[in-house]
Design a protein around this motif. Structure first.
Motif, PDB file in Angstrom:
ATOM      1  N   CYS A  38       0.846  -1.205   0.000  1.00  9.34           N
ATOM      2  CA  CYS A  38       0.000   0.000   0.000  1.00  9.34           C
ATOM      3  C   CYS A  38       0.877   1.250   0.000  1.00  9.34           C
ATOM      4  CB  CYS A  38      -0.912   0.017   1.235  1.00  9.34           C
ATOM      5  SG  CYS A  38      -2.136  -1.305   1.244  1.00  9.34           S
ATOM      6  N   ALA A  39       1.978   1.203   0.750  1.00 16.82           N
ATOM      7  CA  ALA A  39       2.851   2.374   0.875  1.00 16.82           C
ATOM      8  C   ALA A  39       3.735   2.555  -0.356  1.00 16.82           C
ATOM      9  CB  ALA A  39       3.723   2.246   2.130  1.00 16.82           C
ATOM     10  N   ASP A  40       4.098   1.443  -1.014  1.00 19.59           N
ATOM     11  CA  ASP A  40       5.031   1.525  -2.137  1.00 19.59           C
ATOM     12  C   ASP A  40       4.648   0.545  -3.249  1.00 19.59           C
ATOM     13  OD1 ASP A  40       7.075   1.805  -3.872  1.00 19.59           O
ATOM     14  OD2 ASP A  40       8.653   1.097  -2.516  1.00 19.59           O
ATOM     15  N   PRO A  41       3.782   1.007  -4.175  1.00 21.88           N
ATOM     16  CA  PRO A  41       3.307   0.110  -5.238  1.00 21.88           C
ATOM     17  C   PRO A  41       4.428  -0.401  -6.151  1.00 21.88           C
ATOM     18  CG  PRO A  41       2.098   2.218  -5.250  1.00 21.88           C
ATOM     19  CD  PRO A  41       3.187   2.346  -4.242  1.00 21.88           C
ATOM     20  N   ALA A  42       5.599   0.236  -6.107  1.00 26.89           N
ATOM     21  CA  ALA A  42       6.714  -0.258  -6.935  1.00 26.89           C
ATOM     22  C   ALA A  42       7.140  -1.664  -6.508  1.00 26.89           C
ATOM     23  CB  ALA A  42       7.895   0.701  -6.844  1.00 26.89           C
ATOM     24  N   LEU A  43       6.726  -2.070  -5.300  1.00 26.88           N
ATOM     25  CA  LEU A  43       7.062  -3.421  -4.831  1.00 26.88           C
ATOM     26  C   LEU A  43       6.162  -4.493  -5.461  1.00 26.88           C
ATOM     27  CD1 LEU A  43       7.454  -2.641  -1.004  1.00 26.88           C
ATOM     28  CD2 LEU A  43       9.307  -3.228  -2.599  1.00 26.88           C
ATOM     29  N   ILE A  44       5.074  -4.059  -6.101  1.00 28.82           N
ATOM     30  CA  ILE A  44       4.067  -5.028  -6.545  1.00 28.82           C
ATOM     31  C   ILE A  44       4.598  -6.058  -7.564  1.00 28.82           C
ATOM     32  CG2 ILE A  44       1.871  -5.251  -7.818  1.00 28.82           C
ATOM     33  CD1 ILE A  44       0.801  -2.919  -6.116  1.00 28.82           C
ATOM     34  N   PRO A  45       5.338  -5.645  -8.611  1.00 30.76           N
ATOM     35  CA  PRO A  45       5.756  -6.670  -9.587  1.00 30.76           C
ATOM     36  C   PRO A  45       6.532  -7.840  -8.969  1.00 30.76           C
ATOM     37  CG  PRO A  45       6.053  -4.483 -10.515  1.00 30.76           C
ATOM     38  CD  PRO A  45       5.670  -4.282  -9.070  1.00 30.76           C
ATOM     39  N   ASN A  46       7.506  -7.549  -8.101  1.00 27.23           N
ATOM     40  CA  ASN A  46       8.243  -8.678  -7.519  1.00 27.23           C
ATOM     41  C   ASN A  46       7.399  -9.430  -6.492  1.00 27.23           C
ATOM     42  OD1 ASN A  46      10.917  -9.940  -7.885  1.00 27.23           O
ATOM     43  ND2 ASN A  46      11.023  -9.723  -5.654  1.00 27.23           N
ATOM     44  N   ALA A  47       6.474  -8.707  -5.841  1.00 26.25           N
ATOM     45  CA  ALA A  47       5.563  -9.393  -4.913  1.00 26.25           C
ATOM     46  C   ALA A  47       4.709 -10.411  -5.670  1.00 26.25           C
ATOM     47  CB  ALA A  47       4.668  -8.379  -4.197  1.00 26.25           C
ATOM     48  N   VAL A  48       4.300 -10.061  -6.895  1.00 26.65           N
ATOM     49  CA  VAL A  48       3.512 -10.995  -7.712  1.00 26.65           C
ATOM     50  C   VAL A  48       4.333 -12.257  -7.985  1.00 26.65           C
ATOM     51  CG1 VAL A  48       2.608 -11.340 -10.060  1.00 26.65           C
ATOM     52  CG2 VAL A  48       1.949  -9.306  -8.742  1.00 26.65           C
ATOM     53  N   GLU A  49       5.617 -12.081  -8.339  1.00 28.75           N
ATOM     54  CA  GLU A  49       6.464 -13.259  -8.588  1.00 28.75           C
ATOM     55  C   GLU A  49       6.593 -14.124  -7.338  1.00 28.75           C
ATOM     56  OE1 GLU A  49       7.386 -14.125 -11.610  1.00 28.75           O
ATOM     57  OE2 GLU A  49       6.434 -12.264 -12.243  1.00 28.75           O
ATOM     58  N   GLU A  50       6.777 -13.451  -6.193  1.00 28.35           N
ATOM     59  CA  GLU A  50       6.946 -14.206  -4.950  1.00 28.35           C
ATOM     60  C   GLU A  50       5.652 -14.941  -4.565  1.00 28.35           C
ATOM     61  OE1 GLU A  50       9.264 -15.364  -3.391  1.00 28.35           O
ATOM     62  OE2 GLU A  50       8.952 -15.419  -1.217  1.00 28.35           O
ATOM     63  N   CYS A  51       4.509 -14.318  -4.837  1.00 30.40           N
ATOM     64  CA  CYS A  51       3.231 -15.006  -4.591  1.00 30.40           C
ATOM     65  C   CYS A  51       3.108 -16.230  -5.509  1.00 30.40           C
ATOM     66  CB  CYS A  51       2.055 -14.063  -4.819  1.00 30.40           C
ATOM     67  SG  CYS A  51       1.873 -12.790  -3.551  1.00 30.40           S
ATOM     68  N   LEU A  52       3.501 -16.065  -6.782  1.00 37.55           N
ATOM     69  CA  LEU A  52       3.430 -17.197  -7.705  1.00 37.55           C
ATOM     70  C   LEU A  52       4.382 -18.317  -7.282  1.00 37.55           C
ATOM     71  CD1 LEU A  52       3.237 -15.240 -11.089  1.00 37.55           C
ATOM     72  CD2 LEU A  52       1.468 -16.781 -10.197  1.00 37.55           C
ATOM     73  N   ARG A  53       5.518 -17.954  -6.722  1.00 35.31           N
ATOM     74  CA  ARG A  53       6.463 -18.967  -6.241  1.00 35.31           C
ATOM     75  C   ARG A  53       5.915 -19.667  -4.995  1.00 35.31           C
ATOM     76  NH1 ARG A  53      10.132 -20.128  -2.295  1.00 35.31           N
ATOM     77  NH2 ARG A  53       9.435 -18.314  -1.122  1.00 35.31           N
ATOM     78  N   HIS A  54       5.492 -18.852  -4.027  1.00 35.72           N
ATOM     79  CA  HIS A  54       5.139 -19.396  -2.720  1.00 35.72           C
ATOM     80  C   HIS A  54       3.791 -20.118  -2.741  1.00 35.72           C
ATOM     81  CE1 HIS A  54       3.967 -19.409   1.509  1.00 35.72           C
ATOM     82  NE2 HIS A  54       5.245 -19.294   1.796  1.00 35.72           N
ATOM     83  N   SER A  55       2.825 -19.561  -3.464  1.00 40.27           N
ATOM     84  CA  SER A  55       1.459 -20.117  -3.488  1.00 40.27           C
ATOM     85  C   SER A  55       0.897 -20.017  -4.893  1.00 40.27           C
ATOM     86  CB  SER A  55       0.545 -19.339  -2.546  1.00 40.27           C
ATOM     87  OG  SER A  55       0.885 -19.560  -1.219  1.00 40.27           O
ATOM     88  N   GLY A  56       1.525 -20.679  -5.824  1.00 34.55           N
ATOM     89  CA  GLY A  56       1.086 -20.623  -7.223  1.00 34.55           C
ATOM     90  C   GLY A  56      -0.227 -21.352  -7.427  1.00 34.55           C
ATOM     91  N   SER A  57      -0.806 -21.183  -8.593  1.00 39.25           N
ATOM     92  CA  SER A  57      -2.111 -21.794  -8.859  1.00 39.25           C
ATOM     93  C   SER A  57      -2.003 -23.109  -9.613  1.00 39.25           C
ATOM     94  CB  SER A  57      -2.985 -20.810  -9.637  1.00 39.25           C
ATOM     95  OG  SER A  57      -2.303 -20.340 -10.773  1.00 39.25           O
ATOM     96  N   VAL A  58      -0.831 -23.441 -10.116  1.00 40.71           N
ATOM     97  CA  VAL A  58      -0.630 -24.765 -10.720  1.00 40.71           C
ATOM     98  C   VAL A  58       0.344 -25.511  -9.809  1.00 40.71           C
ATOM     99  CG1 VAL A  58       0.299 -26.032 -12.693  1.00 40.71           C
ATOM    100  CG2 VAL A  58      -1.125 -24.029 -13.080  1.00 40.71           C
ATOM    101  N   ALA A  59      -0.172 -26.521  -9.109  1.00 44.57           N
ATOM    102  CA  ALA A  59       0.631 -27.212  -8.100  1.00 44.57           C
ATOM    103  C   ALA A  59       1.495 -28.307  -8.709  1.00 44.57           C
ATOM    104  CB  ALA A  59      -0.279 -27.810  -7.032  1.00 44.57           C
ATOM    105  N   ALA A  60       1.025 -28.905  -9.804  1.00 46.91           N
ATOM    106  CA  ALA A  60       1.754 -30.028 -10.407  1.00 46.91           C
ATOM    107  C   ALA A  60       1.360 -30.135 -11.873  1.00 46.91           C
ATOM    108  CB  ALA A  60       1.410 -31.323  -9.678  1.00 46.91           C
ATOM    109  N   TRP A  61       2.247 -30.697 -12.688  1.00 47.11           N
ATOM    110  CA  TRP A  61       1.965 -30.851 -14.116  1.00 47.11           C
ATOM    111  C   TRP A  61       2.370 -32.255 -14.531  1.00 47.11           C
ATOM    112  CZ3 TRP A  61      -1.420 -27.817 -15.895  1.00 47.11           C
ATOM    113  CH2 TRP A  61      -1.628 -27.659 -17.258  1.00 47.11           C
ATOM    114  N   ARG A  62       2.084 -32.646 -15.793  1.00 43.49           N
ATOM    115  CA  ARG A  62       2.349 -34.044 -16.157  1.00 43.49           C
ATOM    116  C   ARG A  62       3.168 -34.194 -17.435  1.00 43.49           C
ATOM    117  NH1 ARG A  62      -3.301 -36.720 -16.121  1.00 43.49           N
ATOM    118  NH2 ARG A  62      -4.087 -34.596 -16.283  1.00 43.49           N
TER     119      ARG A  62
END
Ligand code: HEM
Length: 427
Positions: free
Chosen positions: A282-306
């Motif tokens: 909220c204080a610094d939106p410039a952090l958002i792009p890397n936060a998105v990557e970290e969210c995708l790493r930590h809690s991504g929406s594709v858990a496994a593939w085949r």
């Protein structure tokens, strides 16, 4: 269990069940034992070899000839005869798209269809994504409480996908209905009755996708991925066939929709659970792009593939026979200490966050990754600006559709004090 013949199955491997509670609650946690002790193991429960370490998962993604993607969309639960008959009634013929196509067919198609996914082309969609996002937030901004999944995150990515594909406005509502009815049961364990109901929805979705392609063919001069693909077919009719166009019309919606909706719900949940991180955004939106990557790493929406093994080989030193099926747990790779320092920690300043394998890797890596990133960034920009005081409704239980691969909470209840909304009080 032919692949297991002669090889001992450890107690942990025998007990592994990707439909069980532990995996459904937290896939990387459920296979922590494997990352540590037995990174490649055979699961008798599903008849797949399971791969859980970063380097091994990446190596499998990297070689799409030795490890064929042809089974990526195969039903884990065999389709009943009745459901097959239902699909046949609708002339359902979705076969290979891009994600499950082998070489040498795959690469020429991917190249021919790539242009609309380049950053220059995507920039043109930014105003549409932002406008849609703001419209959805407008609907609940004064309510003080919302289920972000039902009221925003499910529908916005679907509508963005329809715009990206270039679907005519008048057909969007029908496609939205079919797509929502078609809950992704590819990765789940539907009962025989559910299978028939799903087959009905899928069959109708397929038929309607075909009529939209035919309509676009009449005048393919407009914007969007489908008109682009129809024009590309004129140049390369052998590379982009009719049945292929029909398939990507439907598969494109599925690929773009739930993956992004789930990723957004996971990200917002994770950020609100780590309240101080939310406040930093909220204080610094410039952090958002890397936060998105970290969210995708930590809690991504594709858990496994085949992948399907096409020749005898080894993975992480373990001999794997030709014909073996692999469940490559990219969500586990993303938590591998060997690649990410303090891998379980949620750190939005992590330098190698974007090394995550949530979009896959190599020649099949997600073509829509930059569109997805744009959506996630805009959602976070709009919510942190307009509802910085957002918080999770306490004590809610999160539920997940049982399946091996697609992961996101069914609902995400949040609350806030509408009288404190900054955009309102600023006026
Ligand atoms: C492929 C994940 C959003 C279109 C894939 C693959 C994964 C994936 C895991 C397979 C990669 C591989 O085999 O190496 C995701 C996630 C998303 C997302 C996590 C959201 C956060 C999208 C969107 C679109 C899209 C928005 C389209 C507009 C595709 C296509 C492929 C693909 C066309 C096939 C590429 C190929 O096989 O060459 N995605 N995806 N995806 N995705 Fe996505």
């Amino acid at each position: 269990a032919m692949a297991a013949a002669g090889c001992p199955v450890s107690a942990n491997a025998a007990a592994f069940d990707p439909f069980g509670e532990a995996y459904q609650a937290d896939p990387p946690e459920a296979v922590r034992w494997s990352r540590e002790e037995e990174p490649v193991f055979y699961s008798p429960e599903i008849g797949y070899w399971v791969v859980t370490r970063y380097d091994d998962v990446k190596a499998v993604f990297r070689d799409n000839v030795l490890f064929s993607p042809s089974i990526a969309l195969e039903k884990i639960t065999p389709v009943s005869e009745e459901a097959t008959a239902t699909l046949a009634k609708y002339g359902y013929a979705m076969n290979r798209t891009l994600v499950n196509e082998d070489e040498p067919e795959h690469m020429p198609r991917r190249r021919a269809l790539m242009e609309p996914f380049t950053p220059e082309h995507l920039a043109g969609h930014e105003p549409m994504v932002r406008k849609l996002t703001r419209e959805y937030v407008d609907r609940f901004v004064d309510a003080g409480k919302a289920d972000l999944v039902d009221e925003m995150l499910w529908e916005v990515p679907l509508t963005v996908a329809l715009h990206f594909l270039g679907v005519p406005e008048e057909d969007m509502e029908t496609l939205r209905r079919y797509s929502i009815a078609h809950t992704v049961n590819t990765w789940g364990r539907p009962s025989p009755e559910e299978q028939v109901a799903v087959a009905e929805a899928v069959g109708k979705f397929w038929q309607f996708a075909g009529t939209v392609v035919e309509k676009l063919r009449q005048d393919p001069s407009g914007p969007g991925w489908m008109p682009f693909s129809i024009r590309a077919q004129r140049e390369q009719p052998d590379v982009i066939t009719d049945s292929y166009l029909h398939s990507i019309m439907m598969a494109g919606i599925v690929a773009a929709h739930e993956t992004t909706a789930n990723a957004a719900a996971n990200a917002i949940k994770l950020l609100l659970e780590n309240r101080s991180v939310w406040e930093e955004l909220c204080a610094d939106p410039a952090l958002i792009p890397n936060a998105v990557e970290e969210c995708l790493r930590h809690s991504g929406s594709v858990a496994a593939w085949r992948r399907l093994v096409t020749a005898d080989t080894t993975i992480g030193g373990v001999p794997i026979p030709r014909g073996a099926k692999l469940l490559i747990v990219n969500s586990s790779a993303n938590r591998d200490e060997r690649h990410f320092d303090n891998a379980d920690a949620f750190d939005i300043r992590r330098e190698n966050a974007s090394d995550h394998l949530t979009f896959g890797y190599g020649s099949h890596q997600c073509m829509g990754k930059n569109l997805a990133r744009m959506e996630l960034q805009i959602f976070l920009e709009e919510l942190t600006t307009r509802l910085p005081h957002l918080e999770l409704v306490p004590d809610q239980e999160f539920t997940y559709l049982p399946n091996t691969s697609f992961r996101g909470p069914d609902h995400l209840w949040v609350q806030w004090d509408p009288s404190a909304n900054p955009e309102r009080s600023d006026r």
